[in-house]
Scaffold this motif. Structure first.
Motif, PDB file in Angstrom:
ATOM      1  N   HIS A  96       0.828  -1.205   0.000  1.00 16.54           N
ATOM      2  CA  HIS A  96       0.000   0.000   0.000  1.00 16.54           C
ATOM      3  C   HIS A  96       0.869   1.264   0.000  1.00 16.54           C
ATOM      4  O   HIS A  96       0.587   2.223  -0.716  1.00 16.54           O
ATOM      5  N   GLN A  99       2.126   1.856  -3.371  1.00 20.77           N
ATOM      6  CA  GLN A  99       1.066   2.376  -4.237  1.00 20.77           C
ATOM      7  C   GLN A  99       0.910   3.888  -4.044  1.00 20.77           C
ATOM      8  O   GLN A  99       0.781   4.640  -5.014  1.00 20.77           O
ATOM      9  N   ASP A 103       1.495   6.158  -7.195  1.00 19.81           N
ATOM     10  CA  ASP A 103       0.285   6.730  -7.813  1.00 19.81           C
ATOM     11  C   ASP A 103       0.070   8.185  -7.429  1.00 19.81           C
ATOM     12  O   ASP A 103      -0.569   8.924  -8.165  1.00 19.81           O
ATOM     13  N   LYS A 133       5.993   1.149  -8.530  1.00 14.07           N
ATOM     14  CA  LYS A 133       4.828   0.378  -8.992  1.00 14.07           C
ATOM     15  C   LYS A 133       5.182  -1.109  -9.101  1.00 14.07           C
ATOM     16  O   LYS A 133       4.392  -1.971  -8.720  1.00 14.07           O
ATOM     17  N   GLN A 136       5.273  -2.470  -5.660  1.00 13.56           N
ATOM     18  CA  GLN A 136       3.903  -2.713  -5.179  1.00 13.56           C
ATOM     19  C   GLN A 136       3.425  -4.085  -5.626  1.00 13.56           C
ATOM     20  O   GLN A 136       2.923  -4.879  -4.835  1.00 13.56           O
ATOM     21  N   ARG A 137       3.605  -4.387  -6.923  1.00 14.86           N
ATOM     22  CA  ARG A 137       3.118  -5.660  -7.469  1.00 14.86           C
ATOM     23  C   ARG A 137       3.854  -6.842  -6.852  1.00 14.86           C
ATOM     24  O   ARG A 137       3.252  -7.865  -6.532  1.00 14.86           O
TER      25      ARG A 137
END
Ligand SMILES: [Fe+2]
Ligand SMILES: [Fe+2]
Length: 196
Positions: A96, A99, A103, A133, A136-137
């Motif tokens: 999180h 992210q 983002d 990113k 995050q994945r």
């Protein structure tokens, strides 16, 4: 705009602090994974920690490059995460955080940098944002796999499991409890967590 007066100077300092802390938290998380027997996961997280230090270095150097001898202490006021939990909770929580960085925070800092005329700083924030990113994945996949007990089990027929200690490859629906060659535990086997 004069770098000394810019918001970008503060944003770079905030980002440096955030990346250093993230790098430290990932070292702690990697230790936790290792203690729980998830050696390969631990290695993945150590790589993330290494990436964060590389980001920190770029932010730090950028401040020196643009501020020169005029920059000494930079006052920053910002919130940083201090949440703790189980391995799985922490993976989810860190996903999180990644992210948020990719983002929202870094894209915002990139826009501000461009508005203030620091084009290359904008590009730096954009590039780091893209890496966050992928972090995050990776963290999401690790959390999911841990939760669904899929770290060492294939959900789609036979799969190749590789022992990260000695390189032995086992074809099957799950990784063996111990490696037949080097006798290391299941935690050394990996499935590919690369991004798709
Ligand atoms: Fe980073
Ligand atoms: Fe990251």
């Amino acid at each position: 705009m004069d770098f000394q007066m810019s918001k970008t100077k503060e944003n770079l300092a905030r980002s440096f602090a955030a990346e250093c802390q993230e790098g430290a938290r990932y070292q702690f998380l990697a230790q936790m994974a290792q203690q729980e027997g998830y050696q390969y996961m631990s290695m993945i997280i150590r790589t993330l920690a290494h990436n964060e230090m590389a980001h920190a270095k770029q932010f730090f150097q950028k401040i020196g490059e643009l501020g020169g001898q005029n920059v000494q202490n930079i006052d920053i006021s910002a919130g940083y995460p201090y949440k703790t939990g189980t391995l799985q909770e922490t993976l989810t929580f860190e996903a999180h955080n990644e992210q948020m960085s990719s983002d929202s925070i870094y894209p915002k800092f990139a826009d501000i940098a461009r508005d203030e005329g620091f084009k290359e700083v904008g590009e730096l924030f954009d590039m780091v944002s893209k890496v966050e990113k992928t972090h995050q994945r990776t963290l999401e996949k690790l959390a999911e796999s841990l939760k669904s007990n899929a770290l060492y089990k294939s959900n789609s027929g036979e799969q190749a499991f590789k022992c990260d200690e000695c390189g032995t490859i086992i074809l099957g629906k799950s990784a063996p409890k111990t490696c037949p060659l080097c006798k290391m535990g299941q935690g050394y086997f990996r499935i590919d967590f690369s991004i798709n």
